[in-house]
Scaffold this motif. Structure first.
Motif, short mmCIF file in Angstrom:
data_model
loop_
_atom_site.label_atom_id
_atom_site.label_comp_id
_atom_site.label_asym_id
_atom_site.label_seq_id
_atom_site.Cartn_x
_atom_site.Cartn_y
_atom_site.Cartn_z
N SER A 60 20.31 -37.63 -53.21
CA SER A 60 20.48 -36.28 -52.84
C SER A 60 19.39 -35.61 -52.35
O SER A 60 18.14 -35.94 -52.65
N GLY A 61 19.35 -34.45 -51.57
CA GLY A 61 18.22 -33.71 -51.44
C GLY A 61 17.46 -33.31 -52.57
O GLY A 61 16.23 -33.13 -52.61
N THR A 62 18.09 -32.91 -53.71
CA THR A 62 17.75 -32.39 -54.90
C THR A 62 16.72 -33.53 -55.50
O THR A 62 15.78 -33.60 -55.87
N SER A 86 15.48 -19.27 -50.98
CA SER A 86 15.92 -20.67 -50.67
C SER A 86 17.19 -20.89 -51.52
O SER A 86 17.39 -20.12 -52.31
N PHE A 87 17.72 -22.19 -51.41
CA PHE A 87 18.79 -22.63 -52.14
C PHE A 87 17.89 -22.88 -53.56
O PHE A 87 16.99 -23.41 -53.65
N ASP A 158 10.16 -28.93 -48.53
CA ASP A 158 11.45 -28.80 -48.46
C ASP A 158 12.28 -28.80 -46.94
O ASP A 158 12.36 -27.55 -46.67
N ALA A 160 15.03 -29.97 -46.28
CA ALA A 160 16.57 -30.21 -46.22
C ALA A 160 17.54 -29.62 -45.29
O ALA A 160 18.65 -29.96 -44.97
N GLN A 161 16.94 -28.60 -44.41
CA GLN A 161 17.75 -27.98 -43.44
C GLN A 161 16.98 -28.12 -42.06
O GLN A 161 17.37 -27.33 -41.07
N SER A 181 17.91 -33.48 -47.06
CA SER A 181 19.15 -33.38 -47.51
C SER A 181 20.16 -34.07 -46.50
O SER A 181 19.97 -33.74 -45.32
N LYS A 186 24.83 -30.22 -43.68
CA LYS A 186 23.64 -30.24 -43.02
C LYS A 186 23.53 -30.85 -41.49
O LYS A 186 24.71 -31.46 -41.12
C1 LIG Z 1 20.81 -28.67 -49.49
C2 LIG Z 1 19.41 -28.18 -49.81
C3 LIG Z 1 18.92 -28.85 -51.09
C4 LIG Z 1 19.48 -29.68 -51.94
O1 LIG Z 1 19.95 -30.72 -51.19
P1 LIG Z 1 21.40 -31.55 -51.84
O2 LIG Z 1 21.58 -32.86 -50.91
O3 LIG Z 1 22.43 -30.81 -51.82
O4 LIG Z 1 20.86 -31.95 -53.09
C5 LIG Z 1 17.56 -28.30 -51.30
N1 LIG Z 1 16.56 -27.42 -50.82
C6 LIG Z 1 17.46 -26.64 -49.67
C7 LIG Z 1 16.71 -25.65 -48.69
C8 LIG Z 1 18.67 -27.08 -49.35
O5 LIG Z 1 19.32 -26.46 -48.13
#
Ligand SMILES: *Cc1c(COP(=O)(O)O)cnc(C)c1O
Length: 363
Positions: A60-62, A86-87, A158, A160-161, A181, A186
């Motif tokens: 996962s992104g996490t 942020s998330f 980060d 992820a986006q 992520s 995404k």
């Molecule tokens: C989606 C996201 C994550 C987490 O990714 P997952 O794959 O859902 O665990 C972390 N940081 C940001 C900014 C995200 O948008």
């Protein structure tokens, strides 16, 4: 003028086709159900796309954020400086390492970490800085990287986006340790999944060890690690999706240009000169009655969402850090005024026109 003829336009819509289905079936037929050759091939292709020497697939992104922080030496008692807008995983991944998130407010231009406030937040416990490339717009990552270098701090991005976002000609995720992520909403997906990018041989080696129970040799555990591995099914999907990412990013950018040309009633997103924004989200700023507009748009068939309604420092889980209202005013203000509109690559020109006309009519 309601939704009777038009289908509802969702805010996000994953695109998965026959190629992904065939790739998944081939993995199932191969009997390689855990991490194997598809993950390795995907890592190689993704590293090449970002322009880094290494990429390490995770589940996962996490997981990417946690493994990247640990591989950069973040542990109990350390502080990691990040953004409050942020998330939640941006901050909870720091806590998962036993460290404390320290926030600096955001720049109202792009809602990313304000590098001018970064140095004031550095203490002798600071170990790393973790900016986010929010919505797919790059943070001022070169300035942040310079401050990290001057202060001997690790830089974990980060991203992820931000698959394919660029700052001064270099891709997000290539400045420090990049974390992506592949969650279904995404810019590309593997189902659940994530990846870490780096040029640093030692960070890459540690990421590989930490993602698999801290072992380099089987059953000899030199580091603390858990099971963060990516499965071959996900690697196979990612390999197909990566082949389409640039087409999809271009479609997102072109949809954003269309919306920004047509929308008059709310403030459209800005792009810093020299940057490439890949529009994971197309997020506008609404001056008044944001929640009313959100409801009216959804009722008119334009799916939209708020990213994010509560800044991280004001989340219930963060109360123990002791930040009250007014601690990070730009983030708090943004949380009250933003709305993300549909921008995904499956929108046609008539959808873009409908979204813009509906916003102009209702806002
Ligand atoms: C989606 C996201 C994550 C987490 O990714 P997952 O794959 O859902 O665990 C972390 N940081 C940001 C900014 C995200 O948008």
């Amino acid at each position: 003028m309601t939704t009777t003829e038009r289908p509802f336009i969702p805010v996000a819509k994953p695109l998965v086709g026959d190629e992904e289905k065939r790739a998944v079936m081939a993995v199932l037929d191969s009997g390689q159900l855990a991490q194997g050759s598809r993950v390795e091939a995907f890592e190689k292709a993704f590293a090449e796309y970002i322009g880094t020497k290494h990429a390490i697939g995770v589940n996962s992104g996490t997981a990417a954020l946690i493994v990247a922080l640990q591989a950069n030496g973040v542990g109990a008692g350390d502080e990691v400086i990040t953004t409050p807008f942020s998330f939640i995983a941006t901050a909870t991944s720091i806590i998962a390492c036993g460290a404390t998130p320290v926030f600096v407010d955001i720049d109202p231009f792009d809602l990313n970490m304000d590098p001018n406030q970064l140095e004031d937040a550095i203490t002798d416990r600071t170990k790393a800085v973790m900016p986010v490339h929010l919505y797919g717009h790059p943070a001022r990552i070169e300035e942040i990287a310079e401050i990290c270098e001057d202060n001997e701090l690790a830089l974990v991005e980060d991203a992820a986006q931000a698959h394919g976002a660029e700052h001064k000609g270099r891709r997000a995720g290539a400045f420090g340790t990049g974390c992506f992520s592949f969650y279904p909403t995404k810019n590309m997906t593997t189902g659940e999944g994530g990846i870490i990018t780096t040029d640093d041989d030692e960070v890459a080696r540690l990421c590989r060890i930490i993602r698999s129970h801290g072992q380099e040799q089987r059953y000899i555990h030199e580091y603390f690690g858990l099971n963060w591995r990516m499965q071959d099914v996900n690697g196979a999907i990612g390999l197909v999706q990566l082949g389409y990412l640039e087409d999809w990013n271009r479609a997102r950018i072109s949809n954003a240009e269309g919306l920004s040309r047509l929308i008059r009633s709310v403030e459209t997103p800005k792009v810093r000169e020299g940057d490439r924004h890949v529009f994971h989200q197309y997020t506008v700023r609404v001056s008044k009655d944001r929640d009313g507009l959100l409801k009216r748009l959804n009722e008119a068939g334009v799916g939209c969402a708020v990213h994010y309604p509560i800044p991280i420092h004001q989340q219930p889980i963060m109360q123990k850090l002791g930040f009250g209202e007014g601690s990070f005013p730009v983030a708090e203000e943004a949380a009250k005024h933003v709305i993300s509109l549909p921008i995904h690559p499956q929108l046609g020109p008539e959808d873009v026109e409908y979204i813009a006309a509906t916003v102009n009519r209702l806002a």
